[in-house]
Design a protein around this motif. Sequence first.
Motif, mmCIF file in Angstrom:
data_model
loop_
_atom_site.group_PDB
_atom_site.id
_atom_site.type_symbol
_atom_site.label_atom_id
_atom_site.label_comp_id
_atom_site.label_asym_id
_atom_site.label_seq_id
_atom_site.Cartn_x
_atom_site.Cartn_y
_atom_site.Cartn_z
ATOM 1 N N GLY A 6 0.801 -1.261 -0.176
ATOM 2 C CA GLY A 6 -0.046 -0.084 0.054
ATOM 3 C C GLY A 6 0.884 1.238 0.112
ATOM 4 O O GLY A 6 0.559 2.279 -0.856
ATOM 5 N N GLY A 7 1.833 1.203 0.881
ATOM 6 C CA GLY A 7 2.825 2.384 0.833
ATOM 7 C C GLY A 7 3.374 2.674 -0.451
ATOM 8 O O GLY A 7 3.619 3.748 -0.910
ATOM 9 N N ARG A 10 1.089 4.274 -2.861
ATOM 10 C CA ARG A 10 0.777 5.729 -2.614
ATOM 11 C C ARG A 10 2.125 6.675 -2.959
ATOM 12 O O ARG A 10 2.030 7.706 -3.530
ATOM 13 C CB ARG A 10 0.705 5.996 -0.982
ATOM 14 C CG ARG A 10 -0.712 5.493 -0.524
ATOM 15 C CD ARG A 10 -0.889 5.979 0.845
ATOM 16 N NE ARG A 10 -0.057 5.687 1.859
ATOM 17 C CZ ARG A 10 -0.036 4.243 2.440
ATOM 18 N NH1 ARG A 10 -1.013 3.513 2.162
ATOM 19 N NH2 ARG A 10 0.860 3.878 3.344
ATOM 20 N N THR A 11 3.418 6.013 -2.797
ATOM 21 C CA THR A 11 4.555 6.767 -3.191
ATOM 22 C C THR A 11 4.326 6.864 -4.805
ATOM 23 O O THR A 11 4.641 8.133 -5.351
ATOM 24 C CB THR A 11 5.745 5.898 -2.845
ATOM 25 O OG1 THR A 11 5.848 5.921 -1.342
ATOM 26 C CG2 THR A 11 7.020 6.770 -3.288
ATOM 27 N N ARG A 13 1.853 6.827 -6.866
ATOM 28 C CA ARG A 13 0.764 8.069 -7.130
ATOM 29 C C ARG A 13 1.224 9.160 -6.967
ATOM 30 O O ARG A 13 1.042 10.350 -7.825
ATOM 31 C CB ARG A 13 -0.429 7.666 -6.378
ATOM 32 C CG ARG A 13 -1.311 6.558 -6.785
ATOM 33 C CD ARG A 13 -2.447 6.001 -6.059
ATOM 34 N NE ARG A 13 -3.154 4.946 -6.338
ATOM 35 C CZ ARG A 13 -4.170 4.312 -5.763
ATOM 36 N NH1 ARG A 13 -4.103 4.791 -4.305
ATOM 37 N NH2 ARG A 13 -4.807 3.448 -6.206
ATOM 38 N N GLU A 14 1.833 9.641 -5.969
ATOM 39 C CA GLU A 14 2.535 11.127 -5.624
ATOM 40 C C GLU A 14 3.533 11.263 -6.821
ATOM 41 O O GLU A 14 3.596 12.619 -7.158
ATOM 42 C CB GLU A 14 3.055 10.827 -4.214
ATOM 43 C CG GLU A 14 3.745 12.384 -3.810
ATOM 44 C CD GLU A 14 2.454 13.375 -3.507
ATOM 45 O OE1 GLU A 14 3.120 14.556 -3.542
ATOM 46 O OE2 GLU A 14 1.416 13.000 -3.333
ATOM 47 N N GLU A 26 10.089 8.192 2.248
ATOM 48 C CA GLU A 26 9.291 7.312 1.348
ATOM 49 C C GLU A 26 10.206 5.995 1.252
ATOM 50 O O GLU A 26 9.577 4.846 0.911
ATOM 51 C CB GLU A 26 8.788 7.977 0.190
ATOM 52 C CG GLU A 26 7.908 8.921 0.650
ATOM 53 C CD GLU A 26 7.431 9.895 -0.622
ATOM 54 O OE1 GLU A 26 6.276 10.273 -1.053
ATOM 55 O OE2 GLU A 26 8.189 10.315 -1.414
#
Length: 375
Positions: A6-7, A10-11, A13-14, A26
């Motif tokens: 999951g992390g 997110r990284t 997507r950012e 990150e």
Amino acid sequence: MDELLGGHLRTLREAAATGRLPDRTELDDCRATGARAAERGVSVRALVEAALLMAESMSTAPPLPALRRTVSALMEGYENAQRSALRQEEDARREFVNDLLQGRADRLAERAEHFGLRLAETYMVAVARPAGPKADGPAPDRAAGDQVGDHVGDRAGDRAGDRAGDRAAGDGGMPARRIEEAMITRFGSHNVLIAVREGMLVCVVPGSLAVATGEFTHHVRQMFAPGWRVGLGRSHRGPGGVVTSYREGANAIELGDRLGLRAPVLKAADLLVFPVLLRDRAAIEDLVTTVLSSLLEARGGPGPLLDTLEAVFASQGNQAAAARKLGVSTRAVTYRLERIRRLTGFSPDDPTQRFTLETAVLGARLLDWPAHPLG
């Protein structure tokens, strides 16, 4: 896997939204994710494939440099966790072997099962010492295995002693590790335990697998510089038997040094008479004094005569062979034997007297006589 990564998602997507590369925090999160995957038994291939599939499924593809850095961090965390687990396993193995050789009984059977050992069976121990005398070794009359360097009863000290032993075993312990890898590759980790103790390499194998000690000796010959020695203990049953076999192997090396034996491999079974002799020190001192003290009167001292007796006994009474060993003429050997007969009253040609003489000479070597006068 989605929850685990999951992390990472997110990284990415950012990075896709802003175009910036992942920052240190990150990337550290990605390393932690890789470590958790290793702890859960996920293969590194499955981890990387899942991370790449996540990137492919995104509506906006993340920048390639960002994806490369996150995947690299995942793999780094995974590899670091594996290395840490291996170190912990090595430390646990080393600590177990050290406790086993010292006879510490703390959860010994339970821990043995983890390494595949069945302690109710018989085991034998081979002890290898690199070239040169052992530093800070046990005194002659102390049982081998009573100390680990200068660290006794302290686990941190035990590990420090093992690391010092690694260095004594040659090149930062690399020969020890290579020998262990080779032995485990052939016989399996459940049949071989190897550790460094008191500057010597120790190999524990089942008594039914005596061929493993020959293989161990072969690798020692290949890895250690000339001057190495191996002592082989006998097979004994149970944890106490491992301790006994270890001490026998270490004592065989010590006896070889004290007796000036040339053989690089010494079997405790072949040297059983010497502990018997040393068990009654008063009796062996009396024998040496009674039989050999008159050699002190010989011109040039007793040394050449004792050397001659040793050479004759080692050659089964063949004086020509003894002369070759000594680098003298056969006539010189004959002359020396006659001097010995006149001075001591004992002749190596007489079977009974030969046994007495040979035992006295062995006792002299064990007691380092005449360098150390007897009380």
